[in-house]
Each structure stands twice: as C-alpha cells, then as structure tokens.
Design a protein around this motif. Structure first.
Motif, short mmCIF file in Angstrom:
data_model
loop_
_atom_site.label_atom_id
_atom_site.label_comp_id
_atom_site.label_asym_id
_atom_site.label_seq_id
_atom_site.Cartn_x
_atom_site.Cartn_y
_atom_site.Cartn_z
N TYR A 35 0.86 -1.20 0.00
CA TYR A 35 0.00 0.00 0.00
C TYR A 35 0.89 1.24 0.00
CZ TYR A 35 -3.57 -3.33 1.49
OH TYR A 35 -4.42 -4.42 1.58
N PRO A 36 0.37 2.39 -0.47
CA PRO A 36 1.19 3.60 -0.47
C PRO A 36 1.30 4.21 0.93
CG PRO A 36 -1.01 4.06 -1.35
CD PRO A 36 -0.97 2.60 -1.07
N VAL A 37 2.53 4.51 1.34
CA VAL A 37 2.75 5.10 2.68
C VAL A 37 2.10 6.49 2.77
CG1 VAL A 37 4.92 3.86 3.09
CG2 VAL A 37 4.98 6.11 2.01
N THR A 38 1.84 7.11 1.64
CA THR A 38 1.26 8.46 1.62
C THR A 38 -0.23 8.46 1.92
OG1 THR A 38 0.97 8.22 -0.76
CG2 THR A 38 2.95 9.36 -0.02
N MET A 39 -0.88 7.29 1.86
CA MET A 39 -2.34 7.25 2.02
C MET A 39 -2.83 6.26 3.06
SD MET A 39 -3.59 7.69 -1.92
CE MET A 39 -5.11 8.54 -1.55
N CYS A 40 -2.02 5.27 3.40
CA CYS A 40 -2.45 4.20 4.32
C CYS A 40 -1.41 4.00 5.42
CB CYS A 40 -2.62 2.88 3.57
SG CYS A 40 -3.73 2.92 2.16
N THR A 41 -1.88 3.51 6.58
CA THR A 41 -0.95 3.15 7.66
C THR A 41 -1.40 1.83 8.29
OG1 THR A 41 -2.20 4.21 9.46
CG2 THR A 41 -0.63 5.61 8.26
N SER A 42 -0.46 1.14 8.92
CA SER A 42 -0.80 -0.11 9.62
C SER A 42 -1.84 0.15 10.71
CB SER A 42 0.45 -0.72 10.26
OG SER A 42 1.41 -0.98 9.29
N GLU A 43 -1.71 1.29 11.40
CA GLU A 43 -2.63 1.63 12.50
C GLU A 43 -4.06 1.78 11.97
OE1 GLU A 43 1.41 2.42 13.54
OE2 GLU A 43 0.26 3.28 11.89
N THR A 44 -4.18 2.41 10.78
CA THR A 44 -5.51 2.58 10.20
C THR A 44 -6.11 1.22 9.82
OG1 THR A 44 -4.96 4.78 9.40
CG2 THR A 44 -6.82 3.72 8.35
N PHE A 45 -5.28 0.34 9.27
CA PHE A 45 -5.79 -1.00 8.92
C PHE A 45 -6.25 -1.76 10.17
CE2 PHE A 45 -3.43 -0.66 4.80
CZ PHE A 45 -4.51 -0.94 3.98
N GLN A 46 -5.50 -1.62 11.26
CA GLN A 46 -5.91 -2.30 12.51
C GLN A 46 -7.24 -1.75 13.01
OE1 GLN A 46 -2.32 -1.67 14.77
NE2 GLN A 46 -1.21 -3.06 13.42
N ALA A 47 -7.39 -0.41 12.92
CA ALA A 47 -8.65 0.20 13.37
C ALA A 47 -9.81 -0.20 12.45
CB ALA A 47 -8.50 1.72 13.38
N LEU A 48 -9.51 -0.40 11.18
CA LEU A 48 -10.55 -0.76 10.20
C LEU A 48 -11.23 -2.09 10.55
CD1 LEU A 48 -12.02 -0.29 7.47
CD2 LEU A 48 -10.03 -1.28 6.32
N ASP A 49 -10.48 -3.00 11.16
CA ASP A 49 -11.06 -4.31 11.53
C ASP A 49 -12.28 -4.16 12.43
OD1 ASP A 49 -9.22 -5.73 10.08
OD2 ASP A 49 -7.85 -6.06 11.76
N THR A 50 -12.31 -3.08 13.22
CA THR A 50 -13.42 -2.90 14.16
C THR A 50 -14.50 -1.95 13.60
OG1 THR A 50 -12.35 -1.03 15.25
CG2 THR A 50 -11.87 -3.23 16.12
N PHE A 51 -14.35 -1.53 12.35
CA PHE A 51 -15.33 -0.63 11.73
C PHE A 51 -16.71 -1.28 11.70
CE2 PHE A 51 -17.53 0.54 7.71
CZ PHE A 51 -17.81 1.87 8.00
N GLU A 52 -17.72 -0.51 12.08
CA GLU A 52 -19.09 -1.05 12.10
C GLU A 52 -19.85 -0.55 10.88
OE1 GLU A 52 -21.74 -3.61 13.21
OE2 GLU A 52 -19.81 -3.44 14.24
N ALA A 53 -20.05 -1.46 9.93
CA ALA A 53 -20.81 -1.12 8.72
C ALA A 53 -22.30 -1.10 9.03
CB ALA A 53 -20.52 -2.14 7.63
N ARG A 54 -23.07 -0.44 8.17
CA ARG A 54 -24.54 -0.44 8.27
C ARG A 54 -25.10 -1.16 7.05
NH1 ARG A 54 -24.77 6.10 8.98
NH2 ARG A 54 -23.64 6.23 10.96
#
Length: 303
Positions: free
Chosen positions: A35-54
């Motif tokens: 992934y591009p370092v300018t747009m994504c981070t490991s921390e964001t991917f980890q937080a994404l796992d807990t994202f609550e979709a509707r």
C-alpha cells in the motif's frame, strides 16, 4: 460530485507526502499486500477491523484506475436525485485511507454512507458482510488499467515517477504497485461475484451505454430515478463533463484522475512481448472463470 474541501484537502496532503517520498520507499506491506505510505498506515488498517458497517452503506470496490471516481460521482448524483440533498464527503471516501480515528467519526455520519475501497474481498471489515451492505464491484480490462496507472504515477507532478513504461509494467505484473496485483484482486473477487449482495459492473459497458449502467446501479442500490433523471445524470457523468469540472471537484489532481478514459489506450504502449505476457497471465489466473468471461478480454485486450 459536489466540490468537497475534505476530499481535496486529503489529496493535497497525500501529494505533499509524495513529494518527499522516493519511489523505492513509496510502499509498505500489510498482510501481504503493498500500500502507499502516503495514504495508508498499519494503525488505520488495525482500526478498520473494528469498523461497524450499516446495512444501507453503499460499498464501491475496485482496483485502482478502474473508474472508482466516476462511480462515486454517479452514486452522489443518484442520492441527489432521490433526496434532493447534495452528498458531501465528510471524510476521504476510500475506506482504508486516512487516520485511525476516522472510523469513530464515521459513526456520526448520516446514512447512506458511501464507502469506496481498493481492498480484496477477504480484507474488508467483517461487519460489511454481517450487516449485508451492498457491494458494487467495478472492473476494467487489465491492459488499460495498467496504462492508466502508469500515466497517473508519471503525470502527477508530486508522485514519484517510474523511469519508463517498461519498468512500471514489470512492477505491475509482479504486483509491486499500490494495492498489489490486479490479478490477485480479480481472483479474490471472482469467488464472490455471485453473492446476493454483490453486483459486478464493467467500465467498458459504462463507456458504451452510460444510461443503461446508471439504471442498473440505481436498481441495485434501491434508488428510483425517473427516465429523465437518468438522462440528466448520464449527461453530467460523461468523461468529458467530469474532466471539465475535475479541478473544481478534485483539486489539483483532478485533470490527472480524468486523463483520457479511453478504451484501447493500451495499444500505444504495450509491445508484443508485454502483450503476450499479459495474455498468458490472464489465461493462467482468469480463463474459464465467471469474472474472466465478464471482462470480455478478447474484445478489449487483443490487438
């Protein structure tokens, strides 16, 4: 798509980071995909796992340079036709891009939320499937995708450039570009194209009959535009119309996002060896699959 300061601000920030990045340091790998370092981070991917979709989230999945900005515009116009409210992007619409706190803020956003993504099916948050959000998957033939990706990299002033098309092609075929291999992405999504909440749409079909494509998209997401509204959206969503407004809607990067939009532009760059290599890869990965048939490879990728 309405002018959006959040969208433009995020892109400007990413371009600023790109200016300082060497091509060799542009990518980082997370769970096997670059992934591009300018747009994504490991921390964001980890937080994404807990994202609550509707259940009423609108998910738009595509490999980069396959028409996601085009579809985002069409969806926001359909929402406007339906509700008479201009859709504003409270966050940058690519789900996996941004800071880790983004998903907490998104809990406050009104429905429907538009979630664009370049992730493989199995890398999406589980809540998207649990809550049965609908996913529109946009594909484009791999040769035009590769050429469009190359031009984006080498035309946008602040993004690190490749030395040549040949160099980029080699990296593209190895999957050593942002969001990884087109073919891995395709193989992964091919397994899910028949799922009840997944719909496939082909970039080239939209180019051929935009109004028919808009009607299909509207039906899938439960919008009910009139014939007249479909024609209006279609007129506002041609490549030429979007390119003309691209600086206003997408900032400095706009004209590069909407460069040509042609089908068959690959013929100007691919040499015979590269053609053969791509044809062989397509056969190896997608021949005989449902997606392989839907991509109409013989129509769009044979010289």
């Amino acid at each position: 798509m309405a002018t959006n300061s959040k969208f433009i601000g995020y892109i400007d920030e990413a371009l600023e980071k790109s200016r300082e990045a060497a091509l060799s340091h542009l990518l980082f790998t997370y769970r096997g995909i670059p992934y591009p370092v300018t747009m994504c981070t490991s921390e964001t991917f980890q937080a994404l796992d807990t994202f609550e979709a509707r259940s009423d989230d609108i998910v738009l999945a595509s490999y980069p340079k396959c028409g996601s900005n085009w579809i985002l515009h069409i969806i926001s116009e359909l929402i406007f036709a339906d509700s008479k409210k201009k859709y504003e992007y409270p966050e940058f619409p690519v789900l996996e891009c941004g800071d880790p706190e983004k998903y907490q803020r998104m809990n406050q956003f009104p429905s429907p939320r538009i979630l664009a993504t370049h992730l493989h099916y199995d890398k999406l948050p589980r809540s998207i499937f649990k809550n049965k959000a609908k996913i529109l998957v946009i594909f484009r033939n791999p040769k035009d995708t590769a050429v469009s990706f190359f031009h984006f990299h080498n035309d946008v002033p602040d993004i690190p450039s490749y030395g040549s098309w040949d160099e980029f092609f080699g990296q593209f075929m190895k999957g050593q570009v942002s969001w990884g291999s087109y073919f891995d992405f395709a193989i992964n999504w091919n397994k899910r194209l028949d799922d009840e909440n997944v719909k496939f749409i082909l970039y080239e079909d939209l180019k051929e009959d935009l109004a028919a494509g808009i009607k299909q998209i509207a039906e899938f997401f439960g919008f009910s535009p009139s014939g007249e509204q479909i024609q209006t959206i279609s007129a506002q969503s041609t490549f030429q119309a979007m390119r003309a407004k691209s600086q206003e809607t997408h900032g400095a990067v706009g004209p590069f996002l909407f460069r040509k939009g042609e089908v068959g532009d690959w013929k100007k760059l691919f040499n015979e060896t590269q053609n053969q290599e791509m044809d062989d890869k397509f056969k190896e990965c997608l021949a005989g699959t449902a997606l392989g048939t839907k991509l109409k490879y013989d129509s769009y990728c044979q010289a």
